[in-house]
Design a protein around this motif. Sequence first.
Motif, PDB file in Angstrom:
ATOM      1  N   GLU A   1       1.354   5.839   2.946  1.00 35.26           N
ATOM      2  CA  GLU A   1       2.712   5.302   2.851  1.00 35.26           C
ATOM      3  C   GLU A   1       3.238   4.868   4.221  1.00 35.26           C
ATOM      4  OE1 GLU A   1       7.198   6.697   1.411  1.00 35.26           O
ATOM      5  OE2 GLU A   1       5.480   8.026   1.132  1.00 35.26           O
TER       6      GLU A   1
ATOM      7  N   SER B   1       1.462   4.023   6.804  1.00 38.74           N
ATOM      8  CA  SER B   1       0.661   2.872   7.251  1.00 38.74           C
ATOM      9  C   SER B   1       1.146   1.581   6.596  1.00 38.74           C
ATOM     10  CB  SER B   1      -0.821   3.098   6.933  1.00 38.74           C
ATOM     11  OG  SER B   1      -1.314   4.243   7.602  1.00 38.74           O
ATOM     12  N   GLN B   2       1.508   1.667   5.335  1.00 37.27           N
ATOM     13  CA  GLN B   2       2.015   0.486   4.628  1.00 37.27           C
ATOM     14  C   GLN B   2       3.354   0.029   5.210  1.00 37.27           C
ATOM     15  OE1 GLN B   2       1.950   2.133   0.671  1.00 37.27           O
ATOM     16  NE2 GLN B   2      -0.073   1.280   0.191  1.00 37.27           N
ATOM     17  N   LYS B   3       4.235   0.975   5.502  1.00 29.79           N
ATOM     18  CA  LYS B   3       5.524   0.629   6.088  1.00 29.79           C
ATOM     19  C   LYS B   3       5.349   0.026   7.478  1.00 29.79           C
ATOM     20  CE  LYS B   3       8.360   4.081   3.648  1.00 29.79           C
ATOM     21  NZ  LYS B   3       9.203   5.294   3.807  1.00 29.79           N
TER      22      LYS B   3
ATOM     23  N   SER C   1       2.696  -1.488   8.650  1.00 28.92           N
ATOM     24  CA  SER C   1       2.070  -2.793   8.532  1.00 28.92           C
ATOM     25  C   SER C   1       3.098  -3.877   8.188  1.00 28.92           C
ATOM     26  CB  SER C   1       0.975  -2.759   7.464  1.00 28.92           C
ATOM     27  OG  SER C   1       0.406  -4.032   7.285  1.00 28.92           O
ATOM     28  N   ARG C   2       4.020  -3.544   7.292  1.00 28.22           N
ATOM     29  CA  ARG C   2       5.059  -4.519   6.921  1.00 28.22           C
ATOM     30  C   ARG C   2       5.929  -4.861   8.123  1.00 28.22           C
ATOM     31  NH1 ARG C   2       5.083  -1.587   1.897  1.00 28.22           N
ATOM     32  NH2 ARG C   2       6.793  -0.241   2.579  1.00 28.22           N
TER      33      ARG C   2
ATOM     34  N   HIS D   1      -3.453  -4.901  12.246  1.00 29.52           N
ATOM     35  CA  HIS D   1      -2.076  -4.855  11.742  1.00 29.52           C
ATOM     36  C   HIS D   1      -2.024  -4.568  10.250  1.00 29.52           C
ATOM     37  CE1 HIS D   1      -2.327  -8.867   9.812  1.00 29.52           C
ATOM     38  NE2 HIS D   1      -3.119  -9.142  10.823  1.00 29.52           N
ATOM     39  N   SER D   2      -3.170  -4.615   9.554  1.00 29.93           N
ATOM     40  CA  SER D   2      -3.174  -4.385   8.110  1.00 29.93           C
ATOM     41  C   SER D   2      -3.000  -2.903   7.802  1.00 29.93           C
ATOM     42  CB  SER D   2      -4.471  -4.892   7.480  1.00 29.93           C
ATOM     43  OG  SER D   2      -5.557  -4.040   7.812  1.00 29.93           O
ATOM     44  N   SER D   3      -2.408  -2.622   6.651  1.00 31.54           N
ATOM     45  CA  SER D   3      -2.179  -1.226   6.265  1.00 31.54           C
ATOM     46  C   SER D   3      -3.497  -0.476   6.099  1.00 31.54           C
ATOM     47  CB  SER D   3      -1.372  -1.170   4.961  1.00 31.54           C
ATOM     48  OG  SER D   3      -2.051  -1.840   3.913  1.00 31.54           O
ATOM     49  N   GLU D   4      -4.548  -1.188   5.613  1.00 33.35           N
ATOM     50  CA  GLU D   4      -5.837  -0.538   5.406  1.00 33.35           C
ATOM     51  C   GLU D   4      -6.439  -0.065   6.729  1.00 33.35           C
ATOM     52  OE1 GLU D   4      -4.989  -3.482   4.268  1.00 33.35           O
ATOM     53  OE2 GLU D   4      -5.028  -3.336   2.081  1.00 33.35           O
TER      54      GLU D   4
ATOM     55  N   PHE E   1      -4.260   2.810   8.231  1.00 36.33           N
ATOM     56  CA  PHE E   1      -4.459   4.040   7.456  1.00 36.33           C
ATOM     57  C   PHE E   1      -5.790   4.695   7.792  1.00 36.33           C
ATOM     58  CE2 PHE E   1      -6.455   5.754   3.515  1.00 36.33           C
ATOM     59  CZ  PHE E   1      -5.717   6.923   3.430  1.00 36.33           C
TER      60      PHE E   1
END
Length: 389
Positions: free
Chosen positions: A266, A268-270, A272-273, A308-311, A314
Amino acid sequence: MGKVIYHIDLNSFFASAEILLNPSLQGKPIAVAGHSRRGVISTASYEARQYGVNSAMPTAMALKLCPDLILVNGHHSYYEELSQKFINTIKKYSTLVEQASIDECYADMTEAVKQFKKPMDLAWQIQTELLNDFGLKCSIGVAPNKFLAKMASEMKKPMGITVLRIQEVPIKLWPLAIDEMRGVGKKTAPHLHEMGIHTIGDLSNFKEIEKLRMIFGKNTDTVLQRANGFDDSEIICEWDVKTMSQSTTFSNDLTDYDEIKSVFLELSQKLSRRLDYDGKTGNLVSITIKYFDFTSNNRSKKLTEYIHSSEDIFQNALDLFDENVEDIPIRLIGVGISNLKQTNEVQVQINIFEQPQELSKTEQLIKELNRSCSTPSFKTASSIIKKKG
């Protein structure tokens, strides 16, 4: 001369600090208890450890093992003060110092040891200075890289100085239980035992690599290199000011690995955005972990490429967690990206070094459109596309 890396670990730091505040506790089994509702031991003196008391153990269990155990409340501001004195002492000898947590650090002493007749005299001087000036005992591991230095510092406690050279790996490192290897967690070790891997030497000589990949994933090669004594991780001296991070604090301390993993995803997703919104990318990944007793653990690693990607965030953040963090209740998790640059700037730099490649049909059309006019109309674009078939 190769690198000389020290890992300096303060022995039973919290308990030692409490003894400094109250000398009457000297020589007694004491433990610093956290304020968590679970009632968990933060750290224990060596006298208490002789009874089997250790960090993250429920207080009730600790008292059963050691009925005479003296429980004390933590004085965290005092711990921070002592920790700063510790780091400042090490920085007198080297500018390349990475504080790994409140009671440990790595330092590149390659240049500093040249000032001493015997290389180990520096380690002895640091150990003596910390003890005489602040009453702090420490163990020091000396090695050509961070991994071996960390493993060496664990070999003799308290007040040990251990040298671990690459050529000594088969003798000193390989006989150790696989559970003692940095980067092998409590959840990973049982799977390795099932495969017949009981020592670090067993891991180093294990031939069925694909089976290891099922356990370590993309970290398999790194783990195997370390089992053979090699580690290319750098010392990160300071947190870069160009940093973007996300963190969250929990109302109830986390201990379940799957829950912790979902938090990392979660965050990592934030993150990345936010990076995408600002058009940023970075190559230094960091995590911050705060435990139930308000102590913290910071870890970071520099990547060979910008992400920069969430993957990507993470996976690298979780790798840092798996390799470094203890199995202790957690109250805060943070993830950060540093050394930030504009995404298009990094792409331009990469393109400079790429070999020219044959353009795809679509890329050829775009290139011709750009040559035809600066703002081609739909009609112009359609005619070019029809012409090209």
